[in-house]
Design a protein around this motif. Structure first.
Motif, PDB file in Angstrom:
ATOM      1  N   PHE A   1     -18.817  10.738  10.586  1.00  0.00           N
ATOM      2  CA  PHE A   1     -18.714   9.316  10.891  1.00  0.00           C
ATOM      3  C   PHE A   1     -17.869   8.594   9.839  1.00  0.00           C
ATOM      4  CE2 PHE A   1     -20.182   5.058   9.924  1.00  0.00           C
ATOM      5  CZ  PHE A   1     -19.939   4.420  11.125  1.00  0.00           C
ATOM      6  N   VAL A   2     -18.151   8.895   8.573  1.00  0.00           N
ATOM      7  CA  VAL A   2     -17.406   8.233   7.506  1.00  0.00           C
ATOM      8  C   VAL A   2     -15.917   8.587   7.612  1.00  0.00           C
ATOM      9  CG1 VAL A   2     -17.194   7.989   5.013  1.00  0.00           C
ATOM     10  CG2 VAL A   2     -19.440   8.147   6.029  1.00  0.00           C
ATOM     11  N   ASP A   3     -15.648   9.839   7.982  1.00  0.00           N
ATOM     12  CA  ASP A   3     -14.250  10.240   8.195  1.00  0.00           C
ATOM     13  C   ASP A   3     -13.596   9.419   9.296  1.00  0.00           C
ATOM     14  OD1 ASP A   3     -14.648  12.059   6.309  1.00  0.00           O
ATOM     15  OD2 ASP A   3     -14.301  13.829   7.539  1.00  0.00           O
ATOM     16  N   ILE A   4     -14.349   9.261  10.395  1.00  0.00           N
ATOM     17  CA  ILE A   4     -13.757   8.565  11.537  1.00  0.00           C
ATOM     18  C   ILE A   4     -13.447   7.111  11.175  1.00  0.00           C
ATOM     19  CG2 ILE A   4     -14.272   7.694  13.841  1.00  0.00           C
ATOM     20  CD1 ILE A   4     -15.698  10.369  14.335  1.00  0.00           C
ATOM     21  N   ILE A   5     -14.320   6.506  10.384  1.00  0.00           N
ATOM     22  CA  ILE A   5     -14.033   5.133   9.931  1.00  0.00           C
ATOM     23  C   ILE A   5     -12.670   5.108   9.234  1.00  0.00           C
ATOM     24  CG2 ILE A   5     -14.709   3.349   8.286  1.00  0.00           C
ATOM     25  CD1 ILE A   5     -16.392   3.267  10.748  1.00  0.00           C
TER      26      ILE A   5
ATOM     27  N   ILE B   1      -5.371  13.498   5.233  1.00  0.00           N
ATOM     28  CA  ILE B   1      -5.403  14.952   5.404  1.00  0.00           C
ATOM     29  C   ILE B   1      -6.599  15.546   4.655  1.00  0.00           C
ATOM     30  CG2 ILE B   1      -4.153  17.080   4.897  1.00  0.00           C
ATOM     31  CD1 ILE B   1      -1.556  15.355   5.254  1.00  0.00           C
ATOM     32  N   VAL B   2      -6.819  15.059   3.453  1.00  0.00           N
ATOM     33  CA  VAL B   2      -7.952  15.553   2.658  1.00  0.00           C
ATOM     34  C   VAL B   2      -9.252  15.343   3.409  1.00  0.00           C
ATOM     35  CG1 VAL B   2      -9.327  15.038   0.609  1.00  0.00           C
ATOM     36  CG2 VAL B   2      -6.870  15.306   0.402  1.00  0.00           C
ATOM     37  N   LEU B   3      -9.385  14.165   3.993  1.00  0.00           N
ATOM     38  CA  LEU B   3     -10.648  13.837   4.649  1.00  0.00           C
ATOM     39  C   LEU B   3     -10.833  14.638   5.934  1.00  0.00           C
ATOM     40  CD1 LEU B   3     -12.613  12.054   3.371  1.00  0.00           C
ATOM     41  CD2 LEU B   3     -11.823  10.138   4.705  1.00  0.00           C
ATOM     42  N   ILE B   4      -9.747  14.827   6.686  1.00  0.00           N
ATOM     43  CA  ILE B   4      -9.863  15.644   7.897  1.00  0.00           C
ATOM     44  C   ILE B   4     -10.239  17.073   7.504  1.00  0.00           C
ATOM     45  CG2 ILE B   4      -8.577  16.622   9.827  1.00  0.00           C
ATOM     46  CD1 ILE B   4      -7.028  14.010   9.976  1.00  0.00           C
TER      47      ILE B   4
ATOM     48  N   LEU C   1       0.853  -1.188   0.000  1.00  0.00           N
ATOM     49  CA  LEU C   1       0.000   0.000   0.000  1.00  0.00           C
ATOM     50  C   LEU C   1       0.889   1.239   0.000  1.00  0.00           C
ATOM     51  CD1 LEU C   1      -2.732  -0.988   2.606  1.00  0.00           C
ATOM     52  CD2 LEU C   1      -2.697  -1.366   0.140  1.00  0.00           C
ATOM     53  N   ASP C   2       0.398   2.292  -0.616  1.00  0.00           N
ATOM     54  CA  ASP C   2       1.178   3.520  -0.739  1.00  0.00           C
ATOM     55  C   ASP C   2       0.865   4.443   0.429  1.00  0.00           C
ATOM     56  OD1 ASP C   2       2.307   5.937  -1.401  1.00  0.00           O
ATOM     57  OD2 ASP C   2       2.060   5.568  -3.561  1.00  0.00           O
ATOM     58  N   VAL C   3       1.807   4.510   1.385  1.00  0.00           N
ATOM     59  CA  VAL C   3       1.558   5.296   2.597  1.00  0.00           C
ATOM     60  C   VAL C   3       1.391   6.777   2.270  1.00  0.00           C
ATOM     61  CG1 VAL C   3       2.419   5.917   4.867  1.00  0.00           C
ATOM     62  CG2 VAL C   3       2.818   3.645   3.976  1.00  0.00           C
ATOM     63  N   ARG C   4       2.154   7.250   1.261  1.00  0.00           N
ATOM     64  CA  ARG C   4       2.049   8.687   0.954  1.00  0.00           C
ATOM     65  C   ARG C   4       0.646   9.038   0.479  1.00  0.00           C
ATOM     66  NH1 ARG C   4       6.486   8.953  -3.222  1.00  0.00           N
ATOM     67  NH2 ARG C   4       5.662   6.861  -3.355  1.00  0.00           N
ATOM     68  N   LEU C   5       0.112   8.216  -0.389  1.00  0.00           N
ATOM     69  CA  LEU C   5      -1.259   8.486  -0.852  1.00  0.00           C
ATOM     70  C   LEU C   5      -2.262   8.357   0.300  1.00  0.00           C
ATOM     71  CD1 LEU C   5      -1.411   6.760  -4.349  1.00  0.00           C
ATOM     72  CD2 LEU C   5      -1.254   9.185  -3.796  1.00  0.00           C
ATOM     73  N   GLY C   6      -2.035   7.362   1.135  1.00  0.00           N
ATOM     74  CA  GLY C   6      -2.922   7.190   2.296  1.00  0.00           C
ATOM     75  C   GLY C   6      -2.886   8.402   3.199  1.00  0.00           C
ATOM     76  N   THR C   7      -1.682   8.904   3.480  1.00  0.00           N
ATOM     77  CA  THR C   7      -1.550  10.089   4.331  1.00  0.00           C
ATOM     78  C   THR C   7      -2.232  11.282   3.674  1.00  0.00           C
ATOM     79  OG1 THR C   7       0.601   9.197   4.893  1.00  0.00           O
ATOM     80  CG2 THR C   7       0.111  11.435   5.639  1.00  0.00           C
ATOM     81  N   PHE C   8      -1.969  11.451   2.396  1.00  0.00           N
ATOM     82  CA  PHE C   8      -2.593  12.549   1.675  1.00  0.00           C
ATOM     83  C   PHE C   8      -4.115  12.470   1.813  1.00  0.00           C
ATOM     84  CE2 PHE C   8      -4.579  14.053  -2.274  1.00  0.00           C
ATOM     85  CZ  PHE C   8      -4.210  15.388  -2.222  1.00  0.00           C
TER      86      PHE C   8
ATOM     87  N   PHE D   1     -18.940  26.239   1.644  1.00  0.00           N
ATOM     88  CA  PHE D   1     -18.334  25.171   2.445  1.00  0.00           C
ATOM     89  C   PHE D   1     -18.792  23.793   1.968  1.00  0.00           C
ATOM     90  CE2 PHE D   1     -17.658  28.515   5.802  1.00  0.00           C
ATOM     91  CZ  PHE D   1     -16.283  28.482   5.697  1.00  0.00           C
ATOM     92  N   LEU D   2     -20.048  23.705   1.536  1.00  0.00           N
ATOM     93  CA  LEU D   2     -20.503  22.411   1.025  1.00  0.00           C
ATOM     94  C   LEU D   2     -19.747  22.039  -0.249  1.00  0.00           C
ATOM     95  CD1 LEU D   2     -24.378  22.348   1.608  1.00  0.00           C
ATOM     96  CD2 LEU D   2     -22.644  20.888   2.639  1.00  0.00           C
ATOM     97  N   VAL D   3     -19.570  23.030  -1.122  1.00  0.00           N
ATOM     98  CA  VAL D   3     -18.832  22.752  -2.361  1.00  0.00           C
ATOM     99  C   VAL D   3     -17.411  22.317  -2.032  1.00  0.00           C
ATOM    100  CG1 VAL D   3     -17.869  23.799  -4.425  1.00  0.00           C
ATOM    101  CG2 VAL D   3     -20.244  24.236  -3.816  1.00  0.00           C
ATOM    102  N   LEU D   4     -16.778  23.008  -1.081  1.00  0.00           N
ATOM    103  CA  LEU D   4     -15.423  22.626  -0.674  1.00  0.00           C
ATOM    104  C   LEU D   4     -15.401  21.193  -0.149  1.00  0.00           C
ATOM    105  CD1 LEU D   4     -13.918  25.760   1.129  1.00  0.00           C
ATOM    106  CD2 LEU D   4     -13.040  24.597  -0.903  1.00  0.00           C
ATOM    107  N   THR D   5     -16.377  20.889   0.693  1.00  0.00           N
ATOM    108  CA  THR D   5     -16.433  19.532   1.253  1.00  0.00           C
ATOM    109  C   THR D   5     -16.540  18.499   0.142  1.00  0.00           C
ATOM    110  OG1 THR D   5     -17.654  20.489   3.088  1.00  0.00           O
ATOM    111  CG2 THR D   5     -17.602  18.094   2.967  1.00  0.00           C
ATOM    112  N   MET D   6     -17.391  18.811  -0.839  1.00  0.00           N
ATOM    113  CA  MET D   6     -17.592  17.841  -1.913  1.00  0.00           C
ATOM    114  C   MET D   6     -16.341  17.699  -2.768  1.00  0.00           C
ATOM    115  SD  MET D   6     -21.509  18.829  -2.828  1.00  0.00           S
ATOM    116  CE  MET D   6     -21.734  17.655  -4.147  1.00  0.00           C
ATOM    117  N   ILE D   7     -15.641  18.825  -2.988  1.00  0.00           N
ATOM    118  CA  ILE D   7     -14.400  18.741  -3.764  1.00  0.00           C
ATOM    119  C   ILE D   7     -13.402  17.842  -3.031  1.00  0.00           C
ATOM    120  CG2 ILE D   7     -12.379  20.053  -4.524  1.00  0.00           C
ATOM    121  CD1 ILE D   7     -14.311  22.379  -5.124  1.00  0.00           C
ATOM    122  N   LEU D   8     -13.287  18.046  -1.718  1.00  0.00           N
ATOM    123  CA  LEU D   8     -12.344  17.241  -0.947  1.00  0.00           C
ATOM    124  C   LEU D   8     -12.762  15.766  -0.969  1.00  0.00           C
ATOM    125  CD1 LEU D   8     -11.740  19.690   2.020  1.00  0.00           C
ATOM    126  CD2 LEU D   8     -10.054  18.992   0.311  1.00  0.00           C
ATOM    127  N   GLY D   9     -14.065  15.529  -0.825  1.00  0.00           N
ATOM    128  CA  GLY D   9     -14.554  14.152  -0.863  1.00  0.00           C
ATOM    129  C   GLY D   9     -14.250  13.503  -2.212  1.00  0.00           C
TER     130      GLY D   9
END
Lengths: 544, 228
Positions: free
Chosen positions: B209-213, B85-88, B75-82, B112-120
């Motif tokens: 919740f989905v973030d915390i998972i 951060i995106v999800l937080i 697994l690619d840790v860098r992508l996972g870390t990235f 803020f909703l648009v930002l959230t969706m872009i990050l998601g």
């Protein structure tokens, strides 16, 4: 709520049944009472299907030879009997019908917290049922209702996936129902209705809802994993691919043991309503019964291992599970003793609901005590996978859960439909069911103890006498189930008009009219006393 | 108080600003508390749903630590870390969107909703890239699976659970994006106010919740083997 009397004198009162006619007013209703009726129809159909399978099973077992069905057909019969009865009748049974109808009324609310979610759950339930029904019509499934791997994965040759999908879907309907009940009990109680003024039926349904919420998702994800194994050839439970079939059993029983309490706790709640009503006494040990429901919900999650004593488990784990399983007897016994103490010196009347409640207490006690026997490791190893087990859980599920369900249906039928059923026939049928049940399942204890294994379509000739008894009992039991179907339907058309409180019982549901108005109460009830203040005062002061 | 009164509960409720609530509730406050409690209970069921997978993972991980450790190196840790951060970050913007709705700041809700969706969507894009990479490396469990290591059978099990867990998580993200789209439309139409913000608040709970998972998935799948 525009129940302004249109004509004085005569009866054109608006209630939930005549508030709109036509198929659309039912299929798009958000009224919890109508949804309860919809559920009643659905689960009765599934009960009939499951019952039909039982008839065929008992027919085959009337003779020692496998002369009626091939073994794999027999496997399908008992599997589908279990699946329809458990997932599509017993689990939704009391909660979705009686709970749906009476929880909002008992807490003095106009509806459940999420009425549209409630309707959705009925549709989801039926979609799940249709999948299972489709699978049945296309050859069925032969894994046993437990879906053990590798029967359900590597060696599956029948319709495992559609059936499992049906159960997966139906699981969401029970999750939504449980969620709705929890929120309703927390947030929708009438003014003055504190937690310890709640009827014990509501307590039992609350505990049941907790089990549904915590358990059902686990079996859902287990089914997903079985599906993944079938579809993608991965091996989560397949030893050949590095998996462990025992993990399936752990995950499955983590839900399916608590599911036993999903089935029987609601019926215990029903009995807690009926016993004080027909003993004319305040219930004995209210708080103990309330807490014991919660205790059953908690303990129910700690005992799943007792299904796996012979499946490969360390002796230490088995001992712990054995002790924990015996602990379940404590809250169960608390209930039985408190009901009995309520009867003591009560003015007991032998109305039909009471016959069922008393039947429940007796049969559940037998089922419960044999459960303690089975929790004992030595005995469990001896009778594992024999008819002793079959008899034990039928005493809990039929003798317990269904007796409670029928008792509740008889108790509240006048409230639900506004009609009285035949007192004579209903008491006859209660007797027939009780006798038929015992003749069916008592011999199975002996059969199992003598060593007859379950899930075989043929058996040694020396077991025939007891098997014929059992099959004869099943016939009686079947007749007993048909009689209520007839007089309930009959009562809807020809039954006498029920008063708002035909039993002279206390409880918010008896203070509204029969059948209740669409919004349950004409005025918001205010509660100022406990739920079982018998004998009821001349004028009920509860409705402000 | 027609049966349709319920129908206005979620969608139409906010339009009538002040004390609008569905017919079977006594007050808007009772409705809000019910919706919020209902959402929490639903999240409990979600937790148990993922719980089954977490259990399977922990059981197998402790049974075959070497195979799982070796497999996790793919697994690619860098992508996972990235992605973490995106999800937080998306949780932050989601919380700000809910807050803006409570304050009745329509434009801020939309932003803020648009930002959230872009990050998601970014998260899902990265995840899709990772999945693609695994497919190229023949790490998809099943017949085409190839793994050079001591115990390919249990390495396959690792990837089985990896795909099951992150796949289910990604599915929840996709559902979440759908929910946020509805919230965006409602927000843009000015449905939310200080008196009515149940839907966006509940959507926020779901998103967190989905973030915390993921916050648990990331160390379990990517990091356990990286210490020392």
């Amino acid at each position: 709520m525009s129940a302004a009397p249109t004509e004085t004198g005569s009866e054109p009162r608006t209630h939930y049944l005549n508030d709109g006619y036509g198929i659309k007013s039912w299929l798009l209703t958000t009224d919890h009472k109508r949804i309860a009726i919809l559920y009643l129809i659905s689960i009765t159909v599934f009960f009939a299907l499951g019952g039909l399978m039982a008839v065929l099973i008992r027919l085959e077992l009337a003779t020692p030879e496998g002369d009626l069905f091939q073994p794999d057909m027999y496997n399908r019969l008992f599997t589908m009997h279990g699946i329809f009865m458990i997932f599509f009748f017993l689990i939704p049974g009391v909660p979705a019908v009686l709970g749906n109808f009476f929880i909002p009324i008992m807490v003095g609310a106009r509806d459940l917290a999420f009425p549209r979610l409630n309707l959705l759950s009925w549709y989801i339930f039926n979609i799940g049922g249709i999948f299972a029904f489709w699978a049945m019509m296309h050859g069925g499934i032969d894994t046993g209702w437990t879906f053990y791997t590798p029967y359900s994965t590597t060696y599956a040759s029948t319709h495992v996936l559609p059936t499992a999908l049906g159960i997966f879907i139906a699981g969401f309907s029970s999750i939504l129902t449980g969620l709705n009940f929890v929120v309703t009990v927390h947030r929708m109680r009438a003014p003055g209705l504190t937690w310890f003024r709640l009827p014990l039926f509501v307590w039992a349904m609350y505990a049941t809802s907790l089990i549904i919420i915590l358990g059902t998702p686990v079996v859902a994800v287990t089914i997903l994993l079985v599906g993944a194994e079938r579809l993608f050839g991965v091996g989560i439970f397949d030893p050949a691919l590095g998996g462990d079939p025992l993990l399936f059993q752990h995950l499955f029983w983590f839900y399916s043991h608590p599911a036993v309490y999903i089935m029987v706790l609601p019926s215990m709640g029903v009995v807690s309503e009926i016993v004080p009503a027909f003993a004319r006494r305040k219930i004995f040990g209210y708080r103990f019964i309330a807490y014991s429901s919660i205790a059953l919900a908690v303990l129910g999650f700690l005992v799943w291992g007792h299904h796996m004593f012979v499946a490969g488990m360390s002796i230490y784990a088995a001992t712990i599970f054995s002790i924990l399983s015996m602990l379940v007897a404590v809250p169960s016994a608390i209930k039985v003793f408190n009901w009995t103490a309520t009867l003591y010196k009560g003015a007991v009347s032998w109305e039909t609901p009471m016959l069922y409640a008393l039947g429940f207490i007796g049969l559940f006690t037998i089922g419960g005590l044999t459960g303690v026997m089975l929790a004992t490791l030595g005995i469990d190893l001896h009778v594992h996978d024999t008819y002793f087990i079959v008899a034990h859980f039928h005493y809990i599920m039929v003798g317990g859960a269904i007796m409670g369900y029928l008792g509740g249906l008889h108790y509240w039928w006048p409230k639900i439909t506004g009609k009285l059923y035949s007192r004579f026939w209903s008491r006859i049928s209660a007797g027939v069911i009780f006798i038929g049940f015992n003749v069916t399942f008592l011999p199975q204890f002996i059969l199992g103890y003598l060593g007859m294994p379950r899930r075989y379509h043929s058996y040694p000739p020396e077991f025939q006498v007891l098997n014929v008894m059992s099959s004869a009992g099943a016939t009686i039991l079947g007749v007993g189930y048909v009689i209520p179907l007839v007089y309930f339907i009959w009562s809807m058309r020809y039954g006498k008009q029920a008063s708002s409180n035909p039993w002279g019982a206390v409880g918010l549901e008896w203070e509204t009219t029969s059948p209740p108005p669409t919004h349950n109460f004409e005025t918001q009830p205010v509660v100022s006393r406990g739920p079982y203040e018998y004998p009821p005062p001349k004028e009920a002061p509860v409705v402000a | 108080m027609s049966p349709d009164g319920h129908a206005t509960a979620v969608h139409g409720g906010g339009a009538h600003a002040a004390a609008a609530h569905a017919g079977h509730f006594d007050s808007a406050e009772q409705q809000r508390e019910s919706a919020s409690l209902g959402m929490w209970v639903f999240l409990v069921t979600e937790l148990m749903f993922f719980g089954g997978l977490f259990l399977a993972y922990i059981v197998y991980r402790s049974a075959w630590p070497e195979a799982f450790g070796a497999a996790s190196h793919h697994l690619d840790v860098r992508l996972g870390t990235f992605n973490t951060i995106v999800l937080i970050g998306s949780s932050l913007t989601m919380a700000l969107a809910v807050r803006s709705a409570q304050l009745g700041r329509r434009q801020a809700v939309v932003i803020f909703l648009v930002l959230t969706m872009i990050l998601g969507a970014t998260f899902l894009g990265v995840k899709a890239y990772e999945y693609h990479h695994k497919a190229v490396e023949h790490l998809l469990p099943g017949h085409g699976f190839q793994f050079e290591g001591a115990d390919p059978r249990h390495a396959s099990m690792f990837f089985c659970l990896y795909f099951a867990m992150t796949g289910l998580h990604a599915l929840h993200m996709i559902v979440g994006l759908g929910i946020l789209t509805v919230m965006l439309i409602m927000g843009a139409r000015g449905r939310f106010s200080a008196a009515y913000y149940n839907p966006i608040e509940c959507s926020g709970l779901y998103w967190h919740f989905v973030d915390i998972i993921w916050i648990f998935l990331f160390p379990l799948l990517y990091l356990l083997e990286r210490h020392g």
